[in-house]
Design an enzyme around this catalytic site. Structure first.
Site, PDB file in Angstrom:
ATOM      1  N   SER A 137     -92.715 -14.491  33.685  1.00  0.00           N
ATOM      2  CA  SER A 137     -91.987 -13.851  34.351  1.00  0.00           C
ATOM      3  C   SER A 137     -92.524 -13.551  35.773  1.00  0.00           C
ATOM      4  O   SER A 137     -91.842 -13.536  36.763  1.00  0.00           O
ATOM      5  CB  SER A 137     -91.699 -12.346  33.707  1.00  0.00           C
ATOM      6  OG  SER A 137     -90.999 -12.717  32.472  1.00  0.00           O
ATOM      7  N   ARG A 171     -99.134 -18.776  24.695  1.00  0.00           N
ATOM      8  CA  ARG A 171     -99.178 -19.781  25.866  1.00  0.00           C
ATOM      9  C   ARG A 171    -100.524 -20.577  25.960  1.00  0.00           C
ATOM     10  O   ARG A 171    -100.687 -21.652  25.635  1.00  0.00           O
ATOM     11  CB  ARG A 171     -98.731 -19.518  27.187  1.00  0.00           C
ATOM     12  CG  ARG A 171     -97.317 -19.200  27.593  1.00  0.00           C
ATOM     13  CD  ARG A 171     -96.912 -18.453  28.742  1.00  0.00           C
ATOM     14  NE  ARG A 171     -97.643 -17.227  28.922  1.00  0.00           N
ATOM     15  CZ  ARG A 171     -97.367 -16.256  29.653  1.00  0.00           C
ATOM     16  NH1 ARG A 171     -96.835 -16.327  30.430  1.00  0.00           N
ATOM     17  NH2 ARG A 171     -98.180 -14.965  29.473  1.00  0.00           N
ATOM     18  N   LYS A 182     -97.527  -2.650  33.599  1.00  0.00           N
ATOM     19  CA  LYS A 182     -96.606  -3.356  34.506  1.00  0.00           C
ATOM     20  C   LYS A 182     -95.562  -2.583  35.250  1.00  0.00           C
ATOM     21  O   LYS A 182     -95.194  -1.787  34.661  1.00  0.00           O
ATOM     22  CB  LYS A 182     -96.100  -4.469  33.605  1.00  0.00           C
ATOM     23  CG  LYS A 182     -96.729  -5.600  33.089  1.00  0.00           C
ATOM     24  CD  LYS A 182     -96.127  -6.734  32.483  1.00  0.00           C
ATOM     25  CE  LYS A 182     -97.026  -7.988  32.137  1.00  0.00           C
ATOM     26  NZ  LYS A 182     -95.810  -8.779  30.955  1.00  0.00           N
TER      27      LYS A 182
END
Ligand code: PNS
Length: 168
Positions: free
Chosen positions: A128, A90, A41
């Protein structure tokens, strides 16, 4: 004393992260929230900016400490004397990635457990990345992040737009 580490990119911290951190404080005597590098990332905020936002967002918890660490999460957990690393799950899509990391970390140190907590249903789609995408296009993210994080996002995107940097 039972110590846990909540590792992540936190770019930026969301209410989904804060839910996991808060629940971790019920299970562990001390919780270290660590901003680490995810090599896949490219962060929007600097590590120091992310730690500052985390500190503000977790100020109500006496047992939570936020900091940054460059290196392996397992070395950080060992340094802090943690018995566990807490991660939020999640959806099924998180599972493969988290299983890979948990297995690698277990191989590196068998004494430190990875503990998974199911994300609160109301945050099951929150990430995010999604927050950044909405904020970058001028959308309202106030339901997903604290107000000072929403302001920091708006400030960052305004600054990037003014300096002509492509925010892709
Ligand atoms: O919030 P993220 O991006 O899912 O967090 C991932 C993170 C930062 C926890 C992970 O990339 C990590 O542990 N980075 C530190 C380097 C490391 O220890 N890598 C080995 C894990 S397989």
């Amino acid at each position: 004393m039972k110590i846990a580490v909540c590792p992540g990119s936190f770019d930026p911290v969301t209410y989904g992260h804060l839910d996991i951190i808060a629940r971790s404080t019920d299970l562990f005597d001390r919780v270290y929230v660590a901003v680490l590098t995810n090599p896949s990332k490219q962060p929007l905020f600097t590590a120091d900016e992310r730690v500052d936002m985390l500190k503000r967002a977790t100020a109500e918890f006496d047992t939570v400490h936020c900091e940054t660490f460059s290196g392996l999460v397992i070395d950080y957990a060992k340094m802090r004397g943690a018995v566990a690393m807490v991660k939020g799950l999640r959806a099924v899509t998180d599972f493969e990635y988290e299983l890979k990391m948990a297995s690698m970390n277990h191989h590196l140190d068998k004494d430190i457990e990875t503990v998974f907590m199911m994300t609160n249903n109301k945050y099951s789609f929150l990430s995010s990345s999604a927050v950044k995408e909405v904020a970058s296009l001028g959308g309202d993210v106030s339901a997903w992040v604290p107000s000072f994080v929403a302001e920091a996002l708006a400030g960052k995107y305004t600054m990037l737009a003014e300096s002509g940097i492509d925010i892709g």
